[in-house]
Design a protein around this motif. Structure first.
Motif, mmCIF file in Angstrom:
data_model
loop_
_atom_site.group_PDB
_atom_site.id
_atom_site.type_symbol
_atom_site.label_atom_id
_atom_site.label_comp_id
_atom_site.label_asym_id
_atom_site.label_seq_id
_atom_site.Cartn_x
_atom_site.Cartn_y
_atom_site.Cartn_z
ATOM 1 N N UNK A 151 1.003 -0.966 0.022
ATOM 2 C CA UNK A 151 0.225 0.050 0.355
ATOM 3 C C UNK A 151 1.152 1.603 0.054
ATOM 4 N N UNK A 152 2.142 1.136 0.858
ATOM 5 C CA UNK A 152 2.688 2.330 0.425
ATOM 6 C C UNK A 152 3.374 2.235 -0.660
ATOM 7 N N UNK A 153 3.927 1.454 -1.469
ATOM 8 C CA UNK A 153 4.404 1.420 -2.386
ATOM 9 C C UNK A 153 3.598 2.118 -3.179
ATOM 10 N N UNK A 185 3.520 5.546 -6.185
ATOM 11 C CA UNK A 185 3.616 5.789 -7.699
ATOM 12 C C UNK A 185 3.049 6.120 -8.198
ATOM 13 N N UNK A 186 1.208 5.629 -7.397
ATOM 14 C CA UNK A 186 0.553 6.565 -7.759
ATOM 15 C C UNK A 186 -0.072 7.678 -7.361
ATOM 16 N N UNK A 187 0.032 8.309 -6.494
ATOM 17 C CA UNK A 187 0.212 9.347 -6.021
ATOM 18 C C UNK A 187 0.483 10.071 -5.159
ATOM 19 N N UNK A 188 0.593 11.650 -5.708
ATOM 20 C CA UNK A 188 1.172 12.528 -5.566
ATOM 21 C C UNK A 188 1.218 12.750 -3.143
ATOM 22 N N UNK A 189 2.845 12.284 -3.351
ATOM 23 C CA UNK A 189 2.553 11.794 -1.454
ATOM 24 C C UNK A 189 2.763 13.793 -1.276
ATOM 25 N N UNK A 190 2.321 14.221 -0.149
ATOM 26 C CA UNK A 190 1.921 16.144 0.193
ATOM 27 C C UNK A 190 3.025 16.240 0.328
#
Length: 1099
Positions: A703-705, A709-714
């Motif tokens: 999930x973290x990975x 990869x798929x979501x821009x981490x704030x």
């Protein structure tokens, strides 16, 4: 009158406007409904991004999915304490067997050896090994001695095939007695190696000879101090003294008459200190100074004996330093007083109930004192009398010797500081005679101590859990078996081995004890050997140092909620049982109080003076879930790059086989599970749980990975982490090391946030005391680096019971939290204010308002002022915090620290002597130069012509002590300090605080689903004059003289050592010492007296 009316009316109008202005100031109204709305919106946002970036909901779902295949067990403390104590007994038993083999070998070697006065024998001197002269040849006694780094011995350079010899500087290394004894002890080499092969967990093994040398295995290079002096003398060590003698009651009598002035008094004080250094916690002592009257150096101890623990010994040393000479010596009354103390102690069952002795330190005995011995000591001679004749004068030598010889003691003559050590040691050999003649090989265990002798020890101070830096030693005396010397009771020395307490405590696995549980060990005197709350070190400037009383911390000073000492008494008596206590614990360096109910289980450790205790916290601490997966499935997830296990825990025992020492715990576990290392001894239960945890938590890593990869981490979300009871951790670094604020967080240096042998991570301990699923937020201030941690617990349920499965959380920057909060905590300018009573639109960015996020212990999480983040809110705004405490929103918790260090408010009397005149300064300088010259000349004896180290060692040791005492600014003390806890039942509050000319309004609103409250206060009303800051600073508990005296001399319940050897009918007491011929330059001595008298009159 009428003429004044317009002016008067004008004044009234001005006053009216002023009052209206004041009222406006006082009644600035902060609408609670607006603050409530902010709290609600911020709560939703907090929960959204903490659950998103931590993955907590996913982990809780995965645990829910496996509930059908897990089993929750309740831990049986009584069974666990028995299992662990049995393991400890087996471990310590193997050490005792090793020591017995050494003793047998040493005694046999002596039995078959005939003394050779002309023996020439080369041995490895640890100071000289691998040392070459200018020509490239090895120096004498310093041949080639291979050394290599060894992980088992703290990565020191050692030789596991050979032991070597350390000799103190003040002992002549070619003395025939030394050479013969070293030659005999060569037989120990093979036994050292054999012991280490049989028990690879053994650390240092050694033999301390009564002649002064120290044989240590494995061999090391011994480093002298900065003066080139090897001051270490094994005969001073606790393990040697305890093994060589039975417990003892000692009265030290020192002559302080006028004839003892100058160098004599200096030597006398050094003699007292040296005697005190030979005492331990099983001994009892008092010190009497006498002239024509009897004076107790500590009036509080009048007529009694006190335990010779470290605290009392150091206290005596300070008082002895203040002694001054005057008057005429009358020994009779002082001797009567000493006998009365000892006789009363024996009659009342107090003290050691074993050996009793009087140590007489004088420059001569002129009275008729025979009647005293007839009245108090003859014919049984239960009290031995040891006499120390101080100074060059031999006039009264016969009288002084007669006292010792007629009271089964020993007489010595001490004329220089360098003579003190050797002469004091003689009394130990006399006290050991009954034990030696009887051939009673009592095994002793020492109290905890910190080994500061070996190299690199100080580096360990910062890398190991404080309470586990300590060690204990097991030791046994070695006797001469020769029949012709039987009545002389010749002690050859003491053999022993060190046992690091960390290795002992590993036998009580951390994972079984839970987040707040722990194990501990105490001695027969109630002093702590190992305890996670023991803090033996303190910070002096930038250096970590051992506290003066680090090994005499009583169990009652750490488990201070045991107010009746029920737990302590039962454990000291060696009982087996359990007790439940409601306690105030604290975490995060004592800042965050917790209310816990602890179940204590305890039992004794057979054949040792120790008792073992274990704590399980009621509730989640006693419940543990057990899962089961295949090794193949678990191994796949155990090898994930983001996964680690507790490096200080023992999943597999890697220290038994040297070939395994290169493996980390994770590597060893994987190799064992793969079948590559079937010989490894591993904890099957822990490994199985670790495999299960690896499988259950694996989806969180995926999930973290996926987030990465798929979501821009704030920006600002830096690290996600999770931990389980098995010590397993997973970490996801959302931000690179260059951009991360919290660079230290969850690195090996961040001990507080990792699983260690001492504790679970801080974020884990805080999470399990919070509502599962609800996040706990708290600030970190690491040397100015500030960030926020959010953590929550996850649970697993089965058959109606719920157990803690672990904790999961996220670490974020302060910038990110601020950005979100300031965006929420303001109303736009077009807000409809028609139904709002008070300031509208309201904004935390306004200069009229101060807004804070405060956690459940009162620490500021967010403020306009960055320097206030991490500080206690009472420091930031004492007026509001005082109101919240009064309203019951925050409750004060009183906490205590009985291991604190406080600044010493008492100054050394001699350090503040007034400068009477410029002339005095010149005279003082002359006196200093003369006295030092005189001391050198008086200390200089014939032996010094070829062996000047006698002088160097004694003076270096003596003056170092004085130098340290002057620099030492802190002393042990007791302190009380407050902690605060939020009462979550009080969800909101608002009020006015009257502050002189203004009234300060504040509104406090709980942020739902968190441990935070939002505090909004009026900024332009300063209440600092009326309300000072509320500080968390500890305050020293001051005791009045009576209480202090009673505390110092109080005798807590203790268990006496089982064996006592005070008498044997075959003892030859006629060997009671003698005097060596000493010459002194009459002209030098006369000149010195004359100049001293003249200078004394000048000053």
């Amino acid at each position: 009158m009428e003429g004044r009316t317009p002016g008067f009316m004008k004044l009234l109008r001005i006053l009216g406007f002023f009052c209206l202005w004041i009222t406006a100031q006082a009644q600035m109204k902060i609408p609670p409904e607006t603050v409530q709305q902010w709290a609600s919106v911020f709560s939703a946002q907090l929960r959204e991004f903490t659950t998103k970036y931590s993955g907590s909901l996913l982990l809780q779902k995965k645990l829910k999915d496996v509930e059908s295949i897990v089993k929750i067990v309740e831990l049986e403390g009584a069974d666990l304490v028995k299992d662990y104590s049995d393991e400890i007994e087996r471990m310590l038993g193997s050490k005792m067997k090793s020591v017995k083999r050494l003793a047998e070998s040493a005694e046999d070697a002596d039995l078959y050896h005939d003394f050779n006065a002309t023996l020439e024998f080369d041995y490895y001197n640890s100071m000289l090994i691998n040392t070459m002269d200018e020509d490239g040849n090895y120096v004498e006694l310093g041949g080639e001695f291979p050394l290599e780094e060894n992980e088992h011995f703290n990565n020191l350079l050692v030789n596991t095939q050979q032991s070597d010899i350390q000799i103190p500087t003040n002992v002549y290394n070619k003395d025939p007695n030394i050479l013969n004894a070293i030659y005999n002890s060569e037989a120990l080499n093979d036994v050292f190696i054999s012991n280490f092969q049989k028990d690879p967990t053994l650390t240092w093994q050694f033999f301390g000879s009564s002649t002064g040398f120290f044989r240590i295995y494995p061999g090391i290079k011994w480093t002298p101090d900065s003066n080139g002096v090897a001051a270490f003398d094994c005969r001073n060590r606790n393990w040697y003294i305890q093994a060589a003698t039975s417990p003892k009651d000692i009265i030290i009598m020192v002559d302080i008459s006028g004839s003892m002035k100058g160098l004599k008094m200096t030597i006398a004080k050094h003699t007292i200190n040296t005697i005190l250094d030979t005492l331990g916690e099983n001994d009892f002592v008092n010190v009497i100074a006498y002239t024509d009257y009897v004076r107790y150096v500590e009036p509080c101890f009048r007529g009694t004996l006190v335990q010779a623990d470290l605290d009392n010994r150091e206290h005596f040393k300070l008082l002895v330093e203040e002694l001054h000479v005057k008057g005429e010596a009358k020994i009779k009354n002082a001797m009567k007083e000493a006998f009365k103390i000892l006789n009363e102690a024996r009659a009342n069952g107090q003290g050691s109930m074993c050996n009793q002795a009087i140590m007489l330190i004088t420059d001569g005995a002129m009275e008729d004192f025979e009647s005293v011995f007839e009245e108090f000591n003859w014919p049984e001679r239960r009290v031995r009398v040891f006499t120390y004749l101080i100074g060059r004068e031999m006039t009264f030598a016969q009288n002084t010797k007669w006292i010792a010889c007629n009271n089964k003691g020993y007489y010595t003559h001490i004329s220089t500081l360098a003579d003190v050590q050797e002469n004091v040691m003689e009394y130990l050999h006399v006290l050991s005679r009954p034990m030696v003649i009887n051939h009673d090989h009592d095994i002793i265990w020492t109290e905890a101590y910190m080994d500061t002798v070996l190299p690199n020890t100080k580096e360990l101070f910062t890398t190991k859990a404080q309470s586990l830096l300590l060690m204990t030693s097991v030791a046994m005396p070695v006797f001469s078996k020769k029949k012709e010397t039987l009545s002389h009771g010749i002690l050859l020395g003491v053999v022993g081995s060190d046992v690091p307490l960390m290795e002992v405590m590993k036998l009580a696995p951390r994972y079984m004890l839970g987040a707040h549980g722990y194990a501990f060990l105490i001695t027969n005197n109630g002093y702590i050997l190992a305890h996670p709350d023991l803090r033996p070190l303190y910070k002096d400037g930038k250096k970590l140092k051992p506290k003066p009383n680090y090994n005499s911390v009583d169990l009652s000073e750490v488990e201070w909620e045991d107010t009746d000492e029920t737990l302590r008494t039962a454990m000291v008596r060696g009982e087996t049982g359990s007790i439940s206590l409601s306690i105030r614990a604290s975490v995060d360096k004592g800042k965050r109080p917790l209310y816990l109910v602890n179940d204590y289980f305890y039992t004794n450790i057979d054949e040792t003076p120790f008792s073992f205790g274990m704590v399980l916290t009621k509730g989640h601490g006693k419940l543990m879930f057990v899962g089961n997966v295949s090794v193949e499935e678990g191994l796949h997830d155990l090898t994930s790059p983001d996964l680690s296990i507790a490096s200080e825990w023992t999943y597999c025992e890697t220290d038994i086989d040297p070939a395994h020492r290169k493996f980390t715990q994770l590597q060893a576990a994987i190799r064992y599970l793969l079948g590559k290392e079937p010989d490894l001894e591993c904890d099957e239960v822990l490994l199985q749980q670790t495999l299960f945890d690896a499988v259950v938590t694996a989806p969180v890593e995926a999930y973290w990975n996926a987030l990465m990869l798929n979501d821009r981490v704030e920006p600002g979300v830096e690290t996600a982490f999770l931990g389980t009871r098995s010590g397993l951790m997973r970490i996801m670094r959302y931000a690179g090391v260059e951009t991360r604020v919290a660079k230290k967080f969850l690195t090996p240096a961040d001990k507080d946030n990792l699983f260690t042998i001492d504790h679970f991570p801080l974020w884990y301990r805080l999470a399990v005391e919070n509502t599962p699923g609800s996040f706990y937020y708290y600030p970190i201030n690491d040397k100015g680096v500030k960030y926020i941690i959010a953590t929550t617990s996850v649970t697993v349920s089965s058959e109606g019971r719920t157990a803690m499965a672990g904790a999961i959380g996220v670490q974020m920057s302060l910038d990110m939290l601020e950005k979100r909060f300031w965006a929420i905590a303001k109303q736009p300018s077009d807000t409809d204010c028609s139904n709002i009573e008070g300031v509208c639109p309201l904004s935390c960015e306004s200069v009229d308002l101060n807004c804070f996020l405060v956690d459940n212990n009162g620490f500021t999480l967010l403020s306009k002022e960055r320097n206030e983040v991490g500080r206690f809110f009472g420091e930031v705004d004492g007026s509001v915090m005082a109101s919240l405490i009064k309203m019951g929103m925050f409750k004060k918790v009183s906490l205590f620290d009985y291991q604190a260090m406080c600044k010493n408010s008492h100054h050394h009397a001699s350090s503040a002597r007034p400068l009477l005149s410029p002339f005095y300064g010149m005279v003082a300088l002359i006196r200093w130069i003369f006295s030092n010259t005189l001391m050198f000349l008086l200390d200089f004896n014939l032996c010094g012509l070829w062996h000047s180290d006698y002088f160097v060692d004694a003076k270096a040791g003596y003056h170092t002590t004085h130098k340290q005492k002057k620099v030492e600014a802190l002393q042990p003390c007791d302190t009380a300090y407050p902690g605060f806890m939020y009462d979550s039942s009080v969800r909101e509050a608002n009020s006015l605080i009257k502050c002189g000319r203004c009234q300060k309004m504040f509104v406090v609103q709980q942020i739902p689903d968190s441990n935070l409250v939002l505090v909004v206060t009026q900024a332009d009303c300063d209440c600092s004059r009326q309300y000072g800051p509320i500080l968390l600073e500890p305050k020293e508990i001051k005791y009045n003289a009576t209480v202090k005296c009673n505390r110092m001399k109080s005798q807590k319940v203790r268990r006496r050592p089982e064996s006592c050897h005070a008498y044997h009918p075959k003892e030859n007491a006629k060997e009671c010492g003698g005097a060596a011929a000493i010459s002194l330059s009459t002209s030098l001595f006369s000149a010195s007296l004359l100049v001293s008298l003249v200078l004394h009159r000048w000053t």
